[in-house]
Design a protein around this motif. Structure first.
Motif, PDB file in Angstrom:
ATOM      1  N   SER A 349       0.874  -1.180   0.000  1.00  0.00           N
ATOM      2  CA  SER A 349       0.000   0.000   0.000  1.00  0.00           C
ATOM      3  C   SER A 349       0.904   1.221   0.000  1.00  0.00           C
ATOM      4  O   SER A 349       1.583   1.496   1.003  1.00  0.00           O
ATOM      5  N   ASP A 350       0.922   1.943  -1.123  1.00  0.00           N
ATOM      6  CA  ASP A 350       1.895   3.010  -1.328  1.00  0.00           C
ATOM      7  C   ASP A 350       1.204   4.370  -1.325  1.00  0.00           C
ATOM      8  O   ASP A 350       0.236   4.590  -2.044  1.00  0.00           O
ATOM      9  N   TRP A 354       5.535   7.385   1.897  1.00  0.00           N
ATOM     10  CA  TRP A 354       5.496   6.355   2.928  1.00  0.00           C
ATOM     11  C   TRP A 354       4.586   5.227   2.452  1.00  0.00           C
ATOM     12  O   TRP A 354       3.800   5.382   1.521  1.00  0.00           O
ATOM     13  N   PHE A 355       4.729   4.059   3.096  1.00  0.00           N
ATOM     14  CA  PHE A 355       4.010   2.883   2.606  1.00  0.00           C
ATOM     15  C   PHE A 355       3.841   1.855   3.727  1.00  0.00           C
ATOM     16  O   PHE A 355       4.541   1.884   4.741  1.00  0.00           O
ATOM     17  N   ASN A 356       2.906   0.945   3.507  1.00  0.00           N
ATOM     18  CA  ASN A 356       2.734  -0.251   4.328  1.00  0.00           C
ATOM     19  C   ASN A 356       2.927  -1.476   3.446  1.00  0.00           C
ATOM     20  O   ASN A 356       2.615  -1.434   2.242  1.00  0.00           O
ATOM     21  N   ASP A 358       2.150  -5.782   3.732  1.00  0.00           N
ATOM     22  CA  ASP A 358       1.682  -6.968   4.453  1.00  0.00           C
ATOM     23  C   ASP A 358       2.284  -8.190   3.767  1.00  0.00           C
ATOM     24  O   ASP A 358       2.088  -8.401   2.563  1.00  0.00           O
ATOM     25  N   GLN A 382      13.782   2.606  -0.230  1.00  0.00           N
ATOM     26  CA  GLN A 382      12.832   2.426   0.856  1.00  0.00           C
ATOM     27  C   GLN A 382      13.584   2.292   2.190  1.00  0.00           C
ATOM     28  O   GLN A 382      14.687   1.743   2.240  1.00  0.00           O
ATOM     29  N   ASN A 385      10.619   1.214   8.863  1.00  0.00           N
ATOM     30  CA  ASN A 385      10.335   1.901  10.122  1.00  0.00           C
ATOM     31  C   ASN A 385       9.861   0.873  11.155  1.00  0.00           C
ATOM     32  O   ASN A 385      10.658   0.113  11.663  1.00  0.00           O
ATOM     33  N   ASN A 421       5.761  -0.765   8.158  1.00  0.00           N
ATOM     34  CA  ASN A 421       5.617   0.463   7.397  1.00  0.00           C
ATOM     35  C   ASN A 421       6.987   1.075   7.207  1.00  0.00           C
ATOM     36  O   ASN A 421       7.947   0.725   7.887  1.00  0.00           O
ATOM     37  N   SER A 423       9.280   4.450   4.833  1.00  0.00           N
ATOM     38  CA  SER A 423       9.283   5.668   4.020  1.00  0.00           C
ATOM     39  C   SER A 423      10.021   5.383   2.728  1.00  0.00           C
ATOM     40  O   SER A 423      10.817   4.439   2.639  1.00  0.00           O
TER      41      SER A 423
END
Length: 444
Positions: A349-350, A354-356, A358, A382, A385, A421, A423
């Motif tokens: 998920s961008d 920043w992004f997540n 899974d 990337q 975090n 997550n 950055s």
């Protein structure tokens, strides 16, 4: 830890008798051992595979609350082993049976071979408060319940740097006696013995008498450990010392070394290159927590794996470093999935900067995976975090994620998931490949 330059007749008679009866190290096959064992000068694991130590030292005796995370971090950075500082209670607070058992369990959980060492012997004969190898044997006997039955996973380093620069001529008889007493007490583990002269053996006492000590072990299951600091400041000195052992089929490891030291500038490049060339193990000093003027030997600043020092970056990621050369012990890697028996999905998920992500790891094999490490590389700029359901460290664009206690086991046909997550700058994307415990997974 201090590094500087600077017998009983009955015991000698007994040693001489054992030498007359014993075959040479090159001829002697080790007696059947339940775990690690020495054969023809090589350390083999319980599966019979050659095992080369590639790891670091961790000062558990002084930083016990740091151990759990430290072991996870050094494993995530690629180590296959860790040498753990323990205290007998003579100079520092004793690490008792329960504590030692906990350390062993954590090593196993992180798929690390555990080299346990008693540190209170450091500089005996010169250092105030240091105790003898005989006292170290008494310590091991007192915590025997913690290591008995763990011979597949544990090596016992009887005593750290058991002589300073005074009285070191007694090293041979005292070490042979300590080994014999460990065997008489029922220890079947591979035993490791340190050199005198604060571990650096500038007197060549260990080098010239190692065969006698090896022959004094009824199990022929003793490994020798040299500590390389200022004495070993040239490639010639490093190579000459190590080749003296390998040419005689005597097992040798570099139990400690650094990239600089107050007693001189060790040649860490030569140490690592020669160890790789000869198939000799090494364990760098040390993960974090150094004081007394040798803080530069920390590999991680403040025990933070995301803040590796120049020394930490060198030993983990440099030429002939841990990440490049370490291979997991067979007792662990045989339990892992074979190539093609794992699949990884990475859902991104961008949101620009920043992004997540899974991540789901599925065990597509026929046996459970107990203890895992997933490795992959970010495709761009990337930065990792926070992480949940796993522990992870990043170096450059490479990420290594390992299990938490509640995600340790992946049953056959089942999966575990974790997320994080981070950055990013520039284009984000999905990593190109994933490996689980060193084996390539399919992407799903």
């Amino acid at each position: 830890m201090r590094k500087t330059l600077a017998t009983a007749a009955g015991a000698l008679l007994a040693l001489a008798a054992s030498l007359l009866a014993a075959p040479s190290p090159a001829q002697a096959d080790t007696q059947a051992a339940p775990g690690f064992h020495v054969a023809d000068g090589r350390l083999l694991d319980a599966t019979g595979k050659d095992f080369v130590l590639r790891g670091v030292n961790h000062a558990h005796a002084w930083y016990p609350t740091r151990t759990a995370q430290a072991l996870k971090d050094v494993k995530a950075l690629g180590a296959n082993s860790v040498r753990v500082v323990l205290a007998t209670g003579d100079r520092w607070t004793k690490n008792d049976t329960a504590d030692v058992a906990s350390v062993v369990a954590q090593c196993k959980e992180n798929r690390l071979v555990c080299v346990l060492e008693a540190h209170d012997t450091t500089g005996y004969g010169e250092q105030d408060g240091a105790v003898s190898l005989s006292r170290a044997v008494a310590y091991w006997t007192s915590v025997k319940a913690a290591v008995q039955g763990q011979e597949k996973y544990v090596v016992l380093n009887i005593g750290n740097e058991p002589y300073g620069n005074t009285g070191y001529a007694a090293w041979t008889s005292d070490t042979a006696d300590a080994v014999a007493r460990m065997r008489a007490a029922g220890f079947r583990h591979t035993l490791m013995v340190d050199a005198p002269n604060w571990g650096q053996d500038w007197s060549f006492t260990m080098r010239d008498h190692a065969a006698e000590v090896f022959a004094a072990d009824p199990d022929r299951n003793t490994v020798f450990s040299i500590h390389m600091y200022g004495v070993f400041n040239t490639a010639d000195k490093v190579k000459s010392y190590l080749e003296r052992f390998t040419s005689q089929h005597l097992p040798i490891v570099v139990g400690e070394f650094g990239n600089m030291h107050s007693d001189g500038d060790p040649d860490e490049d030569a140490i690592m290159a020669t160890a790789q060339q000869l198939g000799v193990g090494y364990l760098g000093w040390s993960w974090s927590g150094n004081g007394g003027g040798v803080e530069y030997l920390d590999m991680a600043t403040g025990f933070d794996a995301s803040r590796l020092t120049a020394w930490g970056q060198r030993i983990f990621s440099g030429t002939n470093g841990i990440k490049q050369t370490a291979k997991e012990a067979g007792v662990f890697s045989d339990a892992g999935p074979a190539t093609g028996s794992c699949a990884v999905s990475y859902n991104l998920s961008d949101w620009g900067n920043w992004f997540n992500a899974d991540v789901t790891i599925r065990n597509t094999g026929t046996t459970a995976v107990k203890g895992w490490q997933l490795a992959f590389a970010f495709p761009g700029a990337q930065k990792l975090n926070s992480v949940w359901n796993a522990k992870a460290v990043q170096q450059g664009n490479e990420v290594r994620a390992g299990n938490e206690s509640w995600t340790e086991t992946i049953p056959a046909g089942s999966s575990v998931s974790f997320g994080f997550n981070g950055s990013s700058t520039g284009t984000n994307g999905v990593p190109a490949a994933f490996t689980l415990n060193g084996n390539t997974c399919t992407k799903s």
